[in-house]
Scaffold this active site. Structure first.
Site, PDB file in Angstrom:
ATOM      1  NE  ARG A  56     -38.408 -25.980 -19.930  1.00  0.00           N
ATOM      2  CZ  ARG A  56     -38.383 -27.295 -19.773  1.00  0.00           C
ATOM      3  NH1 ARG A  56     -39.039 -28.077 -20.597  1.00  0.00           N
ATOM      4  NH2 ARG A  56     -37.701 -27.834 -18.775  1.00  0.00           N
TER       5      ARG A  56
ATOM      6  CG  ASN B 169     -40.397 -28.818 -16.872  1.00  0.00           C
ATOM      7  OD1 ASN B 169     -39.608 -28.429 -16.007  1.00  0.00           O
ATOM      8  ND2 ASN B 169     -40.539 -30.096 -17.180  1.00  0.00           N
TER       9      ASN B 169
END
Ligand code: UD1
Ligand code: MG
Length: 470
Positions: free
Chosen positions: A16, A233
């Site tokens: 991500r 993330n």
């Protein structure tokens, strides 16, 4: 004290992040994400720290080694991402023969504090079992492993994907940070099977195994919002964690007596030391390895890296210092650039557009305007005029320029190194110094001035007569 080692999981790809770079290498406040948990483990005195690498293993290892050149690091490779238990198991070889506690940390959790880990180790001691963990109570626990308690005691962890609706209602979550006895750890890891919804080797299975043998210690993350144990993330989360870290560091400095004019734009990296009554202006960056004394003023937009600045010095706006040593009561800038190897004694003044490199400058010497001093040794009480340049490079080698004490260098002088100017000597403005100047003498190399009186009027008259003729 029980011996301590640490395993830090750095194998993940971080899809991500949408980046060519491995997730744990993305910088947060001047250093890679993984440098923070690694530093925490080292601070606690871990005798051996094992970063488990996988994705871009070579690049991750190289960066970590460069960051911690003297640390007791032993790298382990996890070839395939088969789950957190498999990741930790790949560290077994690196810790062969070690018995004691193993701290298990994630490489993508930058905000974890030393105090929380100390509390975790204390909880492990207190419970006396094989394992202790950190838990956080979250508003929205979706995705996290839930801490299942029986009679108040930690019994097991159930991953979100494997949990029953009843278990999903539990808001106490596993932070993924553990202290585990080494002997138990390796034996238990060998027994873990990927019999779960994700088909992964779950490290969390250790908790139930430990609970069957004895009490499992637990400690809540000290920070209310649990960002302390949150990973990174994507780049939005990276920026959010950076903001928290920046605020945390700035607040600690302010509580210790440093004035920070605009804490939202002051970027002070971990490990920077600043004395009391120092004032940090807006948009200042202080990078790692920097030590600032007391009562120093750091003007707006200045960037200081791996440098020392002693008490009472004023750094005016937009100055850049890199691996420089600045003495007491200096006045630097605005717009000064001090490059590596710059060493300034007390009361030195370096003004606007002055660049120094490998330059030692003695007490009270001044170079206030538009000057380059490279590979220079300058004594005390010198005055270096505007536009002075040390010509230190002959196209092949670098050479040294030496000025004694009390030297006066007139403006727009070139000092062609290697060259020496002795104590108390004067160099006239506009001189190109190619030969040594003995102490107490004057060197001038400019051509004598010629003055032609009435020349301008004569020229105009000549021009006018040409026009008439033409
Ligand atoms: C894990 C925990 C969960 C906890 C959560 C907290 C397990 C099974 N679950 O879940 O209980 O609430 O962390 O964040 O442990 N990694 C490797 N190699 C692997 C797998 C993972 O290095 O084979 C690294 C990842 O890069 C990451 C960390 O381990 O840094 C955690 O892995 P991840 O798969 O994100 O764990 P979660 O599913 O979040
Ligand atoms: Mg996962």
């Amino acid at each position: 004290m029980t011996a301590l080692a640490a395993v830090v999981l750095c194998a993940g790809k971080g899809t991500r992040m949408k980046s060519e770079k491995a997730k744990v290498l993305h910088p947060i406040l001047g250093r890679p994400i993984c440098a923070y948990p690694l530093n925490r483990a080292l601070e606690l005195g871990a005798s051996s720290v094992v970063p488990v690498v996988g994705h871009q293993a070579e690049a991750v290892e190289k960066t970590i080694r460069a960051f911690f050149p003297d640390a007791p690091l032993h790298f382990a490779l996890q070839r395939e991402q088969r789950g957190t238990a498999d990741a930790v198991r790949s560290a077994e070889e690196a810790l062969k023969g070690y018995s004691g506690r193993v701290l298990i940390l994630y490489g993508d959790v930058p905000l974890l504090r030393r105090e929380t880990l100390q509390a975790l180790l204390a909880a492990h001691d207190k419970a006396g079992g094989a394992l202790a963990l950190v838990s956080t109570v979250l508003e929205d626990p979706t995705g996290y492993g839930r801490v299942i308690r029986e009679g108040g005691k930690v019994a097991r962890i159930v991953e979100h994907k494997d949990a029953t609706p009843e278990q999903r209602a539990v808001r106490e979550c596993n932070a993924g940070i553990y202290s585990v006895d080494a002997d138990f750890l390796w034996k238990a890891l060998a027994q873990i099977k990927p019999a779960n919804a994700q088909g992964e080797y779950y490290l969390t299975d250790l908790v139930e195994m430990a609970a069957k043998q004895g009490p499992v210690g637990s400690v809540g993350s000290v920070e209310a919002d649990a960002t302390e144990t949150a990973g990174v993330n994507d780049k939005v989360e990276l920026a959010a964690r950076a903001r928290v870290l920046q605020q945390r560091i700035n607040e600690a400095h302010m509580r210790a007596g440093v004035s920070i004019q605009d804490p939202a734009t002051a970027y002070i990296e971990e490990g920077v030391i600043i004395g009391t009554d120092t004032e940090v202006g807006p948009s200042v960056t202080l990078s790692s390895g920097t030590i600032i004394g007391k009562g120093v003023t750091i003007g707006q937009g200045s960037v200081i890296t791996a440098s020392t600045v002693a008490d009472g010095t004023v750094i005016k706006p937009y100055s850049v210092l890199e691996e420089a040593k600045v003495g007491e009561r200096n006045v630097i800038g605005p717009f000064a650039r001090l490059r590596p190897g710059t060493e300034l004694a007390e009361d030195v003044h370096l003004g606007n557009f002055v660049e120094t490199k490998k330059a030692q400058i003695g007490k009270g010497s001044k170079a206030n305007h538009l000057t380059y001093l490279g590979d220079a040794k300058i004594g005390a009480g010198c005055n270096v005029g505007a536009g002075t340049i040390t010509c230190n490079y002959d196209g092949v080698n670098k050479h040294v320029t030496e000025l004694g004490d009390g030297v006066f260098i007139g403006s727009d002088t070139q000092l062609v190194a290697p060259v020496k100017v002795g104590d108390g000597a004067y160099v006239g403005a506009g001189t190109t110094v190619t030969k040594n100047v003995p102490p107490g003498s004057l060197a001038v190399s400019r051509t004598p001035q010629v003055t032609k009186e009435g020349w301008v009027a004569a020229k105009k008259a000549r021009k006018a007569s040409k026009v008439q003729a033409g």
